[in-house]
Write a protein that holds these residues in place. Structure first.
Motif, mmCIF file in Angstrom:
data_model
loop_
_atom_site.group_PDB
_atom_site.id
_atom_site.type_symbol
_atom_site.label_atom_id
_atom_site.label_comp_id
_atom_site.label_asym_id
_atom_site.label_seq_id
_atom_site.Cartn_x
_atom_site.Cartn_y
_atom_site.Cartn_z
ATOM 1 N N THR A 256 -6.281 -74.227 -5.927
ATOM 2 C CA THR A 256 -5.871 -73.229 -4.934
ATOM 3 C C THR A 256 -6.984 -72.977 -3.918
ATOM 4 O O THR A 256 -6.707 -72.727 -2.746
ATOM 5 N N LYS A 257 -8.239 -73.064 -4.362
ATOM 6 C CA LYS A 257 -9.347 -72.877 -3.416
ATOM 7 C C LYS A 257 -9.397 -74.014 -2.411
ATOM 8 O O LYS A 257 -9.587 -73.791 -1.203
ATOM 9 N N GLN A 258 -9.216 -75.248 -2.886
ATOM 10 C CA GLN A 258 -9.168 -76.382 -1.965
ATOM 11 C C GLN A 258 -8.014 -76.236 -0.975
ATOM 12 O O GLN A 258 -8.160 -76.523 0.217
ATOM 13 N N SER A 259 -6.888 -75.768 -1.475
ATOM 14 C CA SER A 259 -5.719 -75.585 -0.619
ATOM 15 C C SER A 259 -5.968 -74.528 0.442
ATOM 16 O O SER A 259 -5.439 -74.617 1.561
ATOM 17 N N ALA A 260 -6.785 -73.509 0.093
ATOM 18 C CA ALA A 260 -7.116 -72.457 1.062
ATOM 19 C C ALA A 260 -8.068 -72.955 2.144
ATOM 20 O O ALA A 260 -8.048 -72.455 3.272
ATOM 21 N N GLU A 261 -8.882 -73.946 1.822
ATOM 22 C CA GLU A 261 -9.910 -74.412 2.751
ATOM 23 C C GLU A 261 -9.534 -75.714 3.453
ATOM 24 O O GLU A 261 -10.294 -76.222 4.282
ATOM 25 N N LEU A 262 -8.385 -76.281 3.118
ATOM 26 C CA LEU A 262 -7.949 -77.543 3.712
ATOM 27 C C LEU A 262 -6.543 -77.403 4.283
ATOM 28 O O LEU A 262 -5.724 -76.674 3.724
ATOM 29 N N GLU A 353 -7.585 -66.644 -2.262
ATOM 30 C CA GLU A 353 -8.768 -66.442 -1.420
ATOM 31 C C GLU A 353 -8.440 -65.421 -0.322
ATOM 32 O O GLU A 353 -7.269 -65.219 0.016
ATOM 33 N N PRO A 354 -9.465 -64.764 0.242
ATOM 34 C CA PRO A 354 -9.203 -63.804 1.328
ATOM 35 C C PRO A 354 -8.567 -64.491 2.534
ATOM 36 O O PRO A 354 -8.841 -65.656 2.825
ATOM 37 N N GLN A 355 -7.703 -63.775 3.230
ATOM 38 C CA GLN A 355 -7.138 -64.290 4.479
ATOM 39 C C GLN A 355 -8.226 -64.295 5.557
ATOM 40 O O GLN A 355 -9.225 -63.585 5.459
#
Length: 426
Positions: A256-262, A353-355
Motif C-alpha cells: 500500500t505504501k508503494q501504491s501511495a508513492e507510485l 498514507e497521508p493525502q
C-alpha cells in the motif's frame, strides 16, 4: 500646451487604478488581504480573495483587455462560464454568466474566448472591452468528442500558429478488461487510444471539426487537465494524471505504501507523434525509470520500452495536477520568468498514507526546459496540515491565469474561491 500633457497622464493613472494595475510610480495598487487569504507564500508575496463564485471554479483566463472569465464544472443558475469585473482594488464581482454546459477548458486571446464542455469546444467573439459579443450563440470549433464519465474534461490551449490542442482523457485507469478490478489484465493494443488517452490538434479558426478532421498530436497520456504552450521553447507542455491502484489491482506485487508513492505525476514536453506510454508503462520516481505496468506483464522491476517518452519532470503521486501556466510577467522576481506554475488539486487515494497536494508549485525553467528542483509556492489551501493529510481540504486549487500586471490568479473548485497572488515587497 500644459493641459494637453497633463490630461493623458491623468487618464493613464485612472486606467491603472481601475484595472488594479500599476500606477505611474510603478507601485502595485493591489493590496493583499491582512491574512494573505489564508495562504502560505514565499517572503515578499501576498494574496487576496478576488471573488467567491459559489460554483466549482475550474480553469480561469484573463483577456488582453483585462476581463476575467471562470469556467465552472457544473452549471450555476444555468450558466457554465462566469465573467468577473475588477472593481479597482484587485477584488472582482461576477457581472454575468453564459454557456449552458459545465466543463473545465478555458482560454482567451485578444479576439476570442475559447471554452469547452465535456464533448465540444466553442469560441466567443470578444469586443474591444474583452466582453463576449455572442454569449447565446457561440461558434462550435470541435464537436463529437468522447465522454464516458471518466476523465471526461476537455482542457485546451492554443499555440501561436492558430492551432488549438484538446486533451481527450482515457475513460479507464489502465485499459483493463475489467476496469479497476483486482487481477484484471490489460487489453491488447488498447483500443481506447484510437479516440482518447492523448492530445488532439485542431484549427482554432475552423468550425465543426471532429476526430476525422483533427490530428492525434500525441498519445499514451492517461489524462491531462493542465496544459500550456511554452512560448520560449515553442512547444506544448502537459501535466499527466498518473494511474491509480497498483496495490488494489496487484497486491502480490505492490504494498500500500508503494501504491501511495507510485507513479509520479509527470510533466511532458510534447512534439507531434510522441507516445508517453499509457497504459503500458508508468514512471517510478524512486528508481527514476519507466516501468512496465503489471496489467501488461510488469512486476515493479521490469523496465518499459525505451520508445516511450521520458518525462521532463516528476512530482508526487496522486496529487492531481490540474493547471499549468508558464509565467511571462514582470511583477514577480526574475527567477520566476518563463518558469512554470502548477496547481495540484490534491490526492484522494494515498490511504493509509497521508493525502498530499492542495498547493501550487513552481518549477524553474532555463532555455525552455525544466532546470532545478520544484518548490511549493502557495500552500495551505486545505486550511490546516491535518485537513490536508485527511483529504478534507477547505479549498482545492484548480486553475491558473496571469493578470495583466503579472499577478497570479488561482481558482478553487471546492468552495469556488478565486485568489490573486501579488509580489508586495517594497
Amino acid at each position: 500646451m500644459k493641459s494637453a500633457i497633463i490630461r493623458p497622464l491623468l487618464v493613464a493613472a485612472t486606467l491603472a487604478g481601475s484595472f488594479g494595475l500599476y500606477s505611474l510610480t510603478t507601485k502595485p495598487t493591489v493590496a493583499p488581504d491582512a491574512d494573505n487569504a489564508g495562504l502560505k507564500l514565499p517572503a515578499g508575496f501576498g494574496a487576496l480573495v478576488v471573488a467567491e463564485t459559489g460554483g466549482r471554479a475550474r480553469h480561469i483566463t484573463v483577456t488582453p483587455q483585462g476581463t476575467i472569465f471562470v469556467k465552472l464544472s457544473r452549471l450555476k443558475d444555468g450558466k457554465g462560464v462566469l465573467m468577473l469585473r475588477d472593481n479597482g482594488s484587485g477584488k472582482a464581482t461576477v457581472v454575468s454568466g453564459f454557456g449552458n454546459y459545465g466543463g473545465t477548458g478555458l482560454y482567451s486571446n485578444k479576439e476570442y474566448l475559447y471554452a469547452s464542455s465535456d464533448e465540444e469546444v466553442f469560441r466567443y467573439k470578444l469586443n474591444a472591452k474583452g466582453e463576449v459579443t455572442n454569449p447565446a450563440q457561440p461558434e462550435k470549433i470541435v464537436t463529437g468528442l468522447i465522454n464516458r464519465g471518466q476523465h471526461e474534461t476537455k482542457s485546451i490551449t492554443l499555440d501561436k500558429e492558430g492551432n488549438i490542442y484538446v486533451n481527450i482523457g482515457a475513460y479507464a485507469n489502465t485499459c483493463q478488461v475489467k476496469d479497476r478490478q483486482k487481477g484484471s489484465l490489460g487489453r491488447p493494443n488498447c483500443p481506447i487510444l484510437d479516440s482518447a488517452g492523448g492530445i488532439w490538434q485542431f484549427r482554432a479558426d475552423k468550425l465543426n471539426q471532429t476526430y476525422g478532421t483533427g490530428t492525434r498530436y500525441a498519445t499514451g497520456l492517461r489524462n491531462v487537465v493542465g496544459l500550456d504552450w511554452n512560448a520560449q521553447a515553442n512547444q506544448l507542455y502537459v501535466m499527466q494524471h498518473g494511474r491509480d491502484q497498483l496495490a488494489d489491482n496487484f497486491p502480490e506485487l505492490y504494498t500500500t505504501k508503494q501504491s501511495a508513492e507510485l507513479p509520479a505525476e509527470c510533466l511532458y514536453a510534447l512534439k507531434k507523434g510522441d507516445n508517453a506510454g499509457w497504459p503500458y508503462m508508468y514512471y517510478d520516481p524512486q528508481q527514476r525509470k519507466k516501468m512496465v505496468c503489471p496489467e501488461y506483464g510488469g512486476d515493479g522491476k521490469k523496465e518499459a520500452d525505451a520508445k516511450y517518452l521520458d518525462p521532463a519532470a516528476a512530482y508526487p503521486a496522486h496529487t492531481a495536477p490540474n493547471a499549468l501556466l508558464f509565467y511571462t510577467g514582470t511583477m514577480f522576481p526574475e527567477k520566476y520568468r518563463n518558469g512554470a506554475f502548477i496547481a495540484f488539486h490534491g490526492s484522494w487515494n494515498r490511504a493509509p498514507e497521508p493525502q498530499k497536494g492542495y498547493y501550487v508549485v513552481f518549477q524553474p525553467f532555463k532555455d525552455g526546459k525544466p532546470s532545478g528542483d520544484w518548490e511549493v509556492f502557495a500552500d495551505n489551501f486545505a486550511g490546516t496540515p491535518e485537513k490536508a493529510a485527511a483529504g478534507r481540504p477547505d479549498h482545492k486549487p484548480c486553475g491558473l491565469a496571469q493578470g495583466l500586471d503579472g499577478s497570479l490568479y488561482v481558482t478553487d473548485d471546492k468552495a469556488g474561491t478565486v485568489y490573486r497572488i501579488v509580489y508586495a515587497k517594497k
